[in-house]
Design a protein around this motif. Structure first.
Motif, mmCIF file in Angstrom:
data_model
loop_
_atom_site.group_PDB
_atom_site.id
_atom_site.type_symbol
_atom_site.label_atom_id
_atom_site.label_comp_id
_atom_site.label_asym_id
_atom_site.label_seq_id
_atom_site.Cartn_x
_atom_site.Cartn_y
_atom_site.Cartn_z
ATOM 1 N N GLY A 129 -27.993 -5.765 -27.204
ATOM 2 C CA GLY A 129 -27.026 -4.888 -28.304
ATOM 3 C C GLY A 129 -25.584 -5.059 -27.717
ATOM 4 N N HIS A 130 -25.447 -4.698 -26.425
ATOM 5 C CA HIS A 130 -24.272 -4.623 -25.857
ATOM 6 C C HIS A 130 -23.578 -5.956 -25.852
ATOM 7 N N PHE A 131 -24.437 -7.108 -25.522
ATOM 8 C CA PHE A 131 -24.123 -8.413 -25.403
ATOM 9 C C PHE A 131 -23.573 -8.957 -26.756
ATOM 10 N N ASN A 132 -24.412 -8.591 -27.649
ATOM 11 C CA ASN A 132 -24.224 -9.214 -29.134
ATOM 12 C C ASN A 132 -22.737 -8.836 -29.656
ATOM 13 N N THR A 133 -22.532 -7.341 -29.643
ATOM 14 C CA THR A 133 -21.175 -7.041 -30.196
ATOM 15 C C THR A 133 -19.806 -7.491 -29.284
ATOM 16 N N THR A 134 -20.243 -7.507 -27.758
ATOM 17 C CA THR A 134 -19.177 -7.912 -27.040
ATOM 18 C C THR A 134 -18.766 -9.412 -27.320
ATOM 19 N N ARG A 135 -19.962 -10.096 -27.590
ATOM 20 C CA ARG A 135 -19.627 -11.708 -27.809
ATOM 21 C C ARG A 135 -18.734 -12.064 -28.873
ATOM 22 N N PHE A 136 -19.024 -11.186 -29.973
ATOM 23 C CA PHE A 136 -18.296 -11.444 -31.331
ATOM 24 C C PHE A 136 -16.904 -10.809 -31.108
ATOM 25 N N ALA A 137 -16.738 -9.756 -30.491
ATOM 26 C CA ALA A 137 -15.381 -9.179 -30.342
ATOM 27 C C ALA A 137 -14.555 -10.159 -29.569
ATOM 28 N N ALA A 138 -15.202 -10.401 -28.390
ATOM 29 C CA ALA A 138 -14.366 -11.315 -27.494
ATOM 30 C C ALA A 138 -13.920 -12.534 -28.074
ATOM 31 N N ALA A 139 -14.840 -13.395 -28.827
ATOM 32 C CA ALA A 139 -14.430 -14.413 -29.417
ATOM 33 C C ALA A 139 -13.011 -14.117 -30.548
ATOM 34 N N HIS A 140 -13.133 -13.024 -31.186
ATOM 35 C CA HIS A 140 -12.091 -12.523 -32.125
ATOM 36 C C HIS A 140 -10.738 -12.481 -31.391
#
Length: 325
Positions: A129-140
């Motif tokens: 769960g931490h990775f998933n949100t971080t992945r998309f926020a980081a890409a943004h």
């Protein structure tokens, strides 16, 4: 009132109750528009059915106080749902500046009794769960930085636990997930620093439905603020999300009851060099056996003493046992 987050947008996961709720309210109080994410599971183990109620209630509370908020009930451990969460924040408020990962569940069991599902479910919600949100926020943020040709504003605050730092015999899944979150955070901090984004991790101690068993013997005071109230943790999250914390990156902080402790990275406690091309069993026996001979039986690497937070420790916690959120 100081509003250092005015004009910024935040996501807080697991924000329908307890720590997440307190953090969402604090970010809103400091001026941020908040996407309140909570799957709304009836049980703290993630079972019992989902509900939009908790997220909607917190979002309504923020709006009633004059703030801006949007409820989101997706499961952050689902890759597509996490993508939708980040995209929804951007679509609703025009961008994303702050990500607070707090969502989690408990399925406690001793390691020799734990089922595969009890392991997988906790790792999935906390670490994935931490990775998933971080992945998309980081890409943004990376895309924004490339488009503007300069640094952007981004803050990640992740949630680990003293169960990782001090050990927790009945929580091998939880402790492992929380340790993994620290590794994820430090890696993310290094990867995103050049874009102007910081990532830090907290180990909070608070009385929530996740810790109701742990703190059952520590009753809340009849008057005044409970030392274990989530409201003690929320101000640190607000600070780490603010411009004032621009130089704080890749850090681990323990927070509870009016106390913040900055935790150093592990240090080498002792070092031994072989007098030969490589170690032999006999040489290791001669070096390491005496080194450990004076240590108390059962003392582990992840000892509470390294934080000075064990029960009754000088300068420690006044008798409150380490625990996760």
């Amino acid at each position: 009132m100081t509003t250092p987050l005015e004009g910024l947008t935040a996501i807080v996961t697991g924000a329908g109750r307890g720590l997440g709720r307190a953090e969402a309210l604090e970010l809103a109080r400091l001026g941020a528009a908040v996407v309140v994410n909570d799957f709304g599971a009836a049980g703290r183990d993630g079972t019992g059915g989902a509900s939009a109620g908790p997220a909607e209630a917190v979002a309504a509370e923020i709006r009633a106080a004059g703030g801006r908020a949007l409820a989101h009930t997706g499961d952050v451990a689902d890759f597509a749902a996490a993508r939708e969460l980040v995209a929804g924040a951007i679509a609703e408020f025009g961008g994303l500046d702050i990500l607070v990962n707090n969502a989690g569940i408990l399925r406690d069991r001793m390691v020799f009794s734990m089922s595969e599902d009890e392991w997988d479910s906790v790792i999935r919600v906390h670490l994935k769960g931490h990775f998933n949100t971080t992945r998309f926020a980081a890409a943004h943020w990376r895309e924004r930085a490339k488009a503007t040709g300069g640094a952007v504003y981004g803050r990640i605050v992740n949630t680990s636990s003293e169960a990782f730092l001090a050990g927790s015999a009945g929580q091998p899944n939880y402790a492992a997930a929380k340790g993994g979150i620290v590794g994820l955070t430090t890696s993310t901090a290094l990867a995103l620093a050049k874009y102007g984004v910081t990532a830090n991790v907290i180990c909070p101690r608070a009385r929530t439905r996740m810790t109701e068993d742990v703190f059952a013997g520590f009753a809340a005071p009849e008057e005044g603020l409970d030392p274990l109230a989530p409201e003690h943790v929320a101000p640190l999250v607000g600070y780490l999300a603010s411009p004032a914390a621009a130089r704080i990156n890749g850090q681990l902080l323990v927070v509870h009851g009016g106390m913040v402790a900055v935790v150093e990275r592990p240090r080498v406690q002792a070092k031994f060099d072989s007098k030969q091309d490589t170690f032999s069993y006999d040489e290791l026996d001669a070096l390491l056996t005496p080194h450990y001979a004076e240590r108390p039986a059962g003392e582990t690497f992840a000892a509470a003493e390294v934080l000075g937070l064990r029960r009754g420790a000088s300068g420690g916690d006044g008798g409150v046992p380490p625990a996760g959120r």
